[in-house]
Design a protein around this motif. Structure first.
Motif, mmCIF file in Angstrom:
data_model
loop_
_atom_site.group_PDB
_atom_site.id
_atom_site.type_symbol
_atom_site.label_atom_id
_atom_site.label_comp_id
_atom_site.label_asym_id
_atom_site.label_seq_id
_atom_site.Cartn_x
_atom_site.Cartn_y
_atom_site.Cartn_z
ATOM 1 N N MET A 91 48.918 31.197 39.696
ATOM 2 C CA MET A 91 48.107 32.384 39.791
ATOM 3 C C MET A 91 47.933 32.810 41.250
ATOM 4 O O MET A 91 48.002 33.987 41.555
ATOM 5 N N ALA A 92 47.721 31.847 42.153
ATOM 6 C CA ALA A 92 47.514 32.165 43.567
ATOM 7 C C ALA A 92 48.766 32.813 44.159
ATOM 8 O O ALA A 92 48.672 33.730 44.952
ATOM 9 N N HIS A 110 50.915 34.735 42.634
ATOM 10 C CA HIS A 110 50.979 36.117 42.157
ATOM 11 C C HIS A 110 50.019 36.996 42.957
ATOM 12 O O HIS A 110 50.368 38.128 43.324
ATOM 13 N N GLN A 111 48.823 36.481 43.232
ATOM 14 C CA GLN A 111 47.847 37.243 44.024
ATOM 15 C C GLN A 111 48.358 37.465 45.439
ATOM 16 O O GLN A 111 48.172 38.533 46.014
ATOM 17 N N ASP A 112 49.019 36.427 46.004
ATOM 18 C CA ASP A 112 49.590 36.559 47.338
ATOM 19 C C ASP A 112 50.670 37.639 47.353
ATOM 20 O O ASP A 112 50.751 38.431 48.290
ATOM 21 N N ASP A 129 50.885 40.225 45.311
ATOM 22 C CA ASP A 129 50.208 41.513 45.180
ATOM 23 C C ASP A 129 49.615 41.958 46.513
ATOM 24 O O ASP A 129 49.724 43.132 46.893
ATOM 25 N N ALA A 130 48.993 41.026 47.222
ATOM 26 C CA ALA A 130 48.385 41.351 48.516
ATOM 27 C C ALA A 130 49.463 41.772 49.517
ATOM 28 O O ALA A 130 49.275 42.732 50.269
#
Length: 174
Positions: free
Chosen positions: A1-2, A4-6, A8-9
């Motif tokens: 999950m982390a 994917h967030q990275d 996106d950022a």
């Protein structure tokens, strides 16, 4: 999950940078047009002045032929631009010391004064902005802008050669 967030950022930041470059380009063009209007110059004449000034700064003064290439204009059109700039007192033609047949284009002190008066406040503002960044940060920004500029130049070259290729392919065969 982390991860994917990275991702996106990073994508958001990349989009923001592209938007920032677009905005900077837009604002630069508008400021250049304001200067050209104030000086009753055609935008191409201003672009020519910038090329001549940059070449002098780089220690490699331009000839009319190299200016024609930089502006993507014919020799005749470039001569008209240089003639207008010379009549306005912005540039002068100067024979090269090493080869008297070669003529270099030079920015006049008067043109430097006019440009300095107009763009000086911008220089002070951008100096204040850059003072907020470390040398390492400025170096990273420089690498980014240089790479981005090179990508734009490559895209332009590709489009121009593609357009020339397209015109050649569309021409009737003899």
């Amino acid at each position: 999950m982390a991860g994917h967030q990275d991702d996106d950022a990073r994508l958001r930041l990349q989009r923001a940078l592209v938007d920032d470059v677009r905005t900077l380009t837009y604002r630069t063009q508008h400021l250049a047009h304001a200067f050209a209007e104030q000086q009753t110059m055609h935008p191409t004449d201003l672009e020519a002045m910038v090329h001549v000034m940059q070449a002098e700064t780089d220690g490699d003064p331009l000839t009319a032929g190299r200016l024609a290439e930089a502006l993507n204009l014919s020799s005749a059109a470039t001569t008209s631009v240089v003639d207008r700039l010379e009549r306005a007192g912005h540039v002068q033609r100067e024979r090269a010391e090493t080869d008297r047949r070669r003529v270099h284009l030079r920015i006049t002190p008067a043109a430097m004064g006019v440009a300095g008066a107009f763009f000086g406040p911008l220089g002070r503002r951008t100096d204040a902005v850059m003072a907020q960044f470390s040398e390492a940060e400025l170096s990273a920004v420089h690498r980014f802008l240089t790479g981005f500029s090179r990508a734009m130049e490559d895209a332009e070259r590709e489009h121009r050669s593609g357009a020339a290729e397209h015109l050649t392919q569309g021409a009737p065969q003899a």
